[in-house]
Design an enzyme around this catalytic site. Structure first.
Site, short mmCIF file in Angstrom:
data_model
loop_
_atom_site.label_atom_id
_atom_site.label_comp_id
_atom_site.label_asym_id
_atom_site.label_seq_id
_atom_site.Cartn_x
_atom_site.Cartn_y
_atom_site.Cartn_z
N ASP A 225 0.97 2.56 -7.53
CA ASP A 225 1.71 1.07 -7.49
C ASP A 225 0.84 0.21 -5.98
O ASP A 225 -0.99 0.34 -6.38
CB ASP A 225 3.00 1.39 -6.54
CG ASP A 225 3.75 -0.19 -6.89
OD1 ASP A 225 3.93 -0.94 -6.14
OD2 ASP A 225 5.13 0.55 -6.93
N HIS A 248 -2.21 -1.95 -7.65
CA HIS A 248 -1.15 -2.92 -7.48
C HIS A 248 -1.83 -4.18 -7.34
O HIS A 248 -1.38 -4.93 -6.66
CB HIS A 248 0.52 -2.74 -7.81
CG HIS A 248 0.65 -1.82 -9.38
ND1 HIS A 248 1.87 -1.74 -9.24
CD2 HIS A 248 0.70 -1.56 -10.03
CE1 HIS A 248 2.24 -1.47 -10.56
NE2 HIS A 248 1.37 -1.07 -10.86
#
Ligand code: NAG
Ligand code: NAG
Ligand code: NAG
Ligand code: NAG
Ligand code: NAG
Ligand code: NAG
Ligand code: NAG
Ligand code: NAG
Length: 399
Positions: A225, A248
């Site tokens: 993430d 991310h």
């Protein structure tokens, strides 16, 4: 101390000797609580939770600066809370070994954090490996019985604390976030290594919120993430010399989930390399009313290596497409500077400013940007975004 009358040369030597002695005592004679002396065992199987808690209780009760020492070895620890306020402002947690979470994810999976520090003033974590053993929980969340899986624990959390240093820590395979800083002041994280699989859900490297004066520097984060996520209530955050990927990217937000929210201000992100990440630098807000804001944000000296969405402002976040009445974000975004950002995108749209129709982004500055897609020019798209261009900017800005 007894004063001994000596000639000049000898008193100088004695002085050096005493200074040497007092330095020596700082490192060795200050109380040091070795977890092994409280029954901790670095054998990977004995439950050492209580030993750590007892070492903490002693360290926290001490009126002098103290060290808690964790020697080499693998220490099995269940979820544990180290609470202050303490009687001293200088606890060093020196970890030469590895702390291991239970392999059965249920044991810690419903607690907020595996290792939680709260209400502590003056704490240094020095070294250490934290192994969250999160893979089994990620697989559970990815399966058809996912509604039965616990949310998962953050590996290491500091809440309502100040003067926190995390130096040379390694965090592996967290169930949820690797590190959370919440409600803290004066925090330095340096030399951090985060590693988790690129498909691990919600394993943000560092999440900061409701905190001020936080520095994250010289660290390498690869996860499933955000490498770093910045929640509401942040002021004076410096992020510098980070390598991010997989992951991310670095994200301010999601902001504006709540109607009443403290803003984000004074964030500098510089000297960051993103490699094969989903986003590079992103600001993300819910598409619904909120009184929050994000202002005085600088992204500079950034390299993008095959990044999917290098520069993004997304004010239409609404994952469930429910509970976003009107769909216009109330978050006011202003004074965001992008300087010296170059590299490669894996999509044609390298810059996307998708701002709120009711609260357009203002004061955006693009300076010296060069982003290509397959050796070709990229595109910038703007919705409700206003700003200026300085120097060479490729893709051509869309204000
Ligand atoms: C561990 O987590 C459980 C919830 O899963 C909680 O009830 C318990 O108090 C926690 N223990 C500590 C020491 O924080
Ligand atoms: C979840 O399942 C998908 C599809 O089978 C797979 O590609 C992915 O790697 C899995 N993720 C995890 C964390 O196991
Ligand atoms: C910010 O934190 C650093 C390190 O924790 C500290 O040295 C500095 O004084 C703090 N600055 C302010 C304005 O509090
Ligand atoms: C940047 O961080 C890395 C660790 O990720 C470190 O090895 C390197 O020395 C740092 N660079 C500078 C200029 O401090
Ligand atoms: C943000 O930075 C500005 C300019 O450096 C400074 O005047 C202001 O006090 C800072 N805000 C906070 C909340 O510290
Ligand atoms: C944005 O920057 C301008 C010019 O530097 C300044 O006048 C303004 O106060 C800043 N806005 C905020 C919300 O800090
Ligand atoms: C932008 O490029 C110009 C020309 O190369 C240079 O003078 C300037 O310092 C650069 N600005 C930044 C922020 O890198
Ligand atoms: C980009 O161009 C360089 C030289 O012009 C070439 O060596 C390289 O293979 C090209 N890369 C792509 C992805 O087309």
């Amino acid at each position: 101390m007894t004063i001994i009358q000596l000639d000049n040369n000898h008193s100088l030597l004695l002085f050096i000797f005493l200074v040497g002695l007092s330095n020596w005592s700082i490192f060795v004679e200050t109380s040091s609580y070795n977890v092994v002396n409280f029954g901790g065992k670095g054998d990977g199987t004995t439950d050492s939770t209580q030993a750590f808690q007892m070492a903490w209780a002693n360290a926290c009760a001490s009126t002098e600066k103290v060290t808690i020492y964790v020697p080499r070895g693998r220490y099995y620890i269940k979820n544990v809370t180290f609470s202050g306020p303490c009687n001293n402002k200088g606890i060093i947690f020196r970890i030469d070994g590895t702390l291991e979470a239970p392999s059965d994810f249920v044991v810690i999976g419903n607690s907020e954090a595996w290792i939680l520090f709260r209400h502590v003033d003056g704490i240094t974590i020095l070294g250490g490996n934290l192994d969250g053993h999160g893979a089994a929980l990620w697989a559970c969340k990815n399966s058809s019985y996912n509604t039965l899986c616990p949310t998962g624990a953050t590996t290491l959390e500091f809440s309502n604390s100040k003067n926190v240093v995390i130096n040379n820590l390694k965090s592996l395979n967290s169930q949820m976030f690797h590190i959370t800083i919440n409600g803290c002041k004066n925090v330095i994280i340096k030399g951090l290594r985060v590693s988790a699989s690129s498909n691990s859900p919600n394993t943000d490297g560092i999440h900061v919120q409701s905190s001020s004066n936080v520095t994250i520097i010289n660290s390498k984060i690869g996860t499933g993430d955000d490498c770093i996520s910045v929640g509401p209530g942040i002021s004076n955050l410096q992020i510098e010399n980070i390598s991010c990927g997989p992951g991310h990217g670095i994200s301010i937000g999601s902001l504006g989930k709540d109607v009443t929210e403290i803003g984000v201000q004074n964030v500098t992100v510089k000297n960051v390399v993103f490699s094969r990440t989903k986003n590079g630098v992103r600001i993300k807000t819910w598409g619904k009313p909120s009184n929050g804001f994000a202002t005085n944000i600088i992204f500079q000296h950034i390299v993008m290596n095959n990044v999917h969405n290098p520069i993004v402002i997304d004010q239409n976040y609404c994952p469930t497409h429910k509970a976003c009445p009107g769909k216009a974000s109330g978050i006011k975004i202003s004074n965001v500077t992008y300087q010296d950002i170059h590299g490669t995108s894996t999509t044609t749209v390298a810059i996307m400013f998708d701002c709120s129709p009711t609260n357009p982004c203002i004061g955006i500055k693009l300076e010296n940007i060069s982003l290509t897609y397959k050796n070709q020019t990229t595109e910038a798209r703007c919705y409700n975004a206003r700003g200026v261009v300085v120097g060479q900017v490729q893709p051509t800005a869309c204000f």
